[in-house]
Design a protein around this motif. Structure first.
Motif: not given
Length: 140
Positions: A7-10, A93-103, A127-133
């Motif tokens: 939540l803080q990251t969001v 914002t939330v989707l990017g954060t959630v994608l980073e939080a899971v394996d 904003d996910a660190d994972a490059d989904v593209n």
């Protein structure tokens, strides 16, 4: 990632620098809407990796509904009580954060479903660190 950290990251990533209550509200709205769009199995798999009571938001609605990326954002807007964030910003914002939080395998499964549903533009704005593209089909 713990619930407070998520939540803080969001909150930190939101352009409006949303407070904790707004971040919680946006996260709830996005997860509820995401749970409605993902298949039931995928919503449950994703929920199993989320901290605290965030997981319940993914599984409380009817999964597997068919709606567009535009409708996804509209539903988020309708669900949010906060005026600090708008649906699209909350979604990315939330989707990017959630994608980073899971394996990585769960992230790939969610991304694959959302891409299949035509949510590529929204995914590209996260904003996910994972490059989904830059994944190749079937990479995971």
């Amino acid at each position: 990632m713990e619930q407070t950290e998520l939540l803080q990251t969001v909150s930190d990533r939101a352009a409006a620098d949303a407070d904790e209550e707004s971040a919680d509200d946006a996260t709830r709205a996005v997860l509820q809407t995401l749970g409605e769009r993902l298949s039931e199995d995928e919503a449950e798999d994703l929920a199993a990796q989320l901290p605290g009571d965030l997981s319940q938001h993914l599984t409380e609605g009817e999964s597997g509904q068919r709606f567009s990326e535009e409708e996804f954002v509209s539903r988020i807007d309708q669900r949010m009580d906060t005026t600090e964030l708008h649906g699209e910003e909350a979604a990315t914002t939330v989707l990017g954060t959630v994608l980073e939080a899971v394996d990585e395998s769960e992230r790939a499964a969610v991304v694959d479903q959302l891409e299949h549903y035509g949510f590529g533009e929204l995914l590209a704005e996260t904003d996910a660190d994972a490059d989904v593209n830059e994944r190749t089909p079937g990479e995971y």
